[in-house]
Motif scaffolding. Sequence first.
Motif, short mmCIF file in Angstrom:
data_model
loop_
_atom_site.label_atom_id
_atom_site.label_comp_id
_atom_site.label_asym_id
_atom_site.label_seq_id
_atom_site.Cartn_x
_atom_site.Cartn_y
_atom_site.Cartn_z
N MET A 1 0.88 -1.67 0.19
CA MET A 1 -0.06 0.30 -0.19
C MET A 1 0.42 1.66 -0.45
O MET A 1 -0.01 2.18 -0.18
N LYS A 2 1.54 1.17 0.12
CA LYS A 2 2.49 1.88 1.03
C LYS A 2 3.02 2.71 -0.62
O LYS A 2 4.00 4.10 -1.00
N TYR A 3 3.51 1.67 -1.68
CA TYR A 3 4.44 2.53 -3.06
C TYR A 3 2.72 2.82 -3.74
O TYR A 3 3.30 3.67 -4.37
N ILE A 4 2.08 2.28 -3.52
CA ILE A 4 0.62 2.82 -4.13
C ILE A 4 0.67 4.60 -3.97
O ILE A 4 0.00 5.23 -4.80
N ALA A 5 0.67 4.83 -2.39
CA ALA A 5 1.11 6.24 -1.80
C ALA A 5 2.02 6.28 -2.49
O ALA A 5 1.58 7.78 -2.46
N LEU A 6 3.57 6.60 -2.50
CA LEU A 6 3.91 7.30 -3.33
C LEU A 6 4.14 7.03 -4.83
O LEU A 6 4.18 8.32 -5.12
N LEU A 7 3.26 6.26 -4.88
CA LEU A 7 2.76 6.31 -6.88
C LEU A 7 1.47 7.44 -7.13
O LEU A 7 2.18 8.92 -7.44
N VAL A 8 1.32 7.81 -6.21
CA VAL A 8 -0.31 8.88 -6.19
C VAL A 8 0.06 10.34 -5.43
O VAL A 8 0.17 11.24 -6.23
N SER A 119 3.88 9.34 7.13
CA SER A 119 3.43 8.84 7.87
C SER A 119 3.47 7.16 7.56
O SER A 119 3.30 6.47 8.68
N ILE A 120 3.13 6.84 6.78
CA ILE A 120 3.78 5.37 5.92
C ILE A 120 5.60 4.82 5.47
O ILE A 120 5.15 3.58 6.28
N PHE A 121 6.34 5.91 5.79
CA PHE A 121 7.84 5.12 5.44
C PHE A 121 8.17 5.27 6.92
O PHE A 121 8.26 6.29 7.69
N SER A 122 8.70 4.22 7.20
CA SER A 122 9.59 4.09 8.28
C SER A 122 10.80 5.24 8.19
O SER A 122 11.56 5.50 7.28
N LYS A 123 11.49 5.56 9.06
CA LYS A 123 12.29 6.68 9.78
C LYS A 123 13.94 6.14 8.19
O LYS A 123 14.41 7.02 7.42
N ASN A 124 14.04 5.01 8.40
CA ASN A 124 15.30 4.70 7.41
C ASN A 124 15.33 4.45 5.92
O ASN A 124 15.93 3.99 5.24
#
Length: 447
Positions: A1-8, A119-124
């Motif tokens: 889901m996080k990569y879909i959010a990145l795309l949008v 919010s979606i991606f971790s710090k690293n």
Amino acid sequence: MKYIALLVTAIAAFLTPFMSSSTNIVLPPIGREFNIDAVTLGWIATAYLLAAGIFSVPFGRIADIKGRKKIFIMGLFIYTVGSFLSGIATSAEFLIASRVIQGIGGAMIFTTAMAILTSIFSKNERGKAIGINTGAVYTGLSLGPFLGGYLAQNFGWRSVFLINVPLGILALSLALWKLKGEWADAKGEKFDFIGSILYSFMLLFIIYGLTELSVPFLVVGLVLLLIFVNYESRVECPVLEIRLFRKNLTFSLSSLAALLNYSATFAVGFVLSFYLQEVRGFNSQDAGIILLSQPVIMAIFAPFAGWLSDIIEPKVVASIGMAITTLSLFIFSNIGIDTPISLIVLNLMLLGFGLALFSSPNTNAIMSSVERKFFGIASATVATMRLLGQILSMAIVMLIFSILIGKVEITPEYYPLLVESARVSFIIFTILCFIGIFASLGRGKIR
């Protein structure tokens, strides 16, 4: 889901800078159609930035409370409507008003997009995600002058605004279809309505005072700034967390560095667009191709710089980028009527490389320096520093144009004054960016 959010969010991140950079390239033909002077043309660019700046912080706070996805989607809709209205404008006043609507939508988009990613991606992983998002921003900046120039040359300047309509509909459809979940880490907290009003009017009075050389407006704006800071320091749930600036050195100096960087660089495209089309005689398409050399380098290197800031302390990478940017602006301060186009292209590439090294690591430093519930405010601060810097950059140029050229249409007898205005602008931009190096170096570490 996080990569879909990145795309949008990357598609949305492409839209607003594409509009900004393509607008600069079509200002001369707009001026000729509506018979308006350079200062009024500046307001066509500034109106969008001013509206976006006024609404970015309030919408960032609303997104934290009510949900970032809601505000993000609403922003895409308003931005698309504003693009359509800009494309059918029948006068300069209509166009400026439509740009304000675009700016409101834009504020809702970029104050939430970065917060959603954080919010979606971790710090690293955050630096890489921010780098990709920043790359999308610079891809928009890259295509803006080239595609905007091509469209204006072959289909008229209105097509530059109207092409945003199908792009906006595409982004809106993807967001509604694919973006799942809602992020509201400050849910239940109160919205600071009084602080929002103070902030909006403070910004409006200061920017209008700067661009129109109105001392009374500027004084009122500065008084409102003092009242705003005092009020926000005492209220329980402020629209802008002033304490972040006072207690978080990394956050405050990273924000200051962003403000200085954008103040020194945004109007470069505006100045060179007039220089290339009026003084050097290039058409919109060819001028766009020349200006393309800066943002295409930014688009290539921004993801790399974001990734690098996950490994090396962001302030190191960002400070090197600020120094390279300063050098490029200094070279531009010697521009003349017969400056070789090859030198302009090479220097634009140098500027693009410096901006790429600065932007992603600096944003990473800002977003990583605050706790989760402030992600929306931090994202809004990133957007606000960018917008304030862009507004101040345009205000500096419009002020110099007003003093040296005056409110007249740009005709051949004014070309020497136009070149002199460009030189003075670049000298001021060099000084601002040089100061920014020390702001960037002075911030704390995030690791």
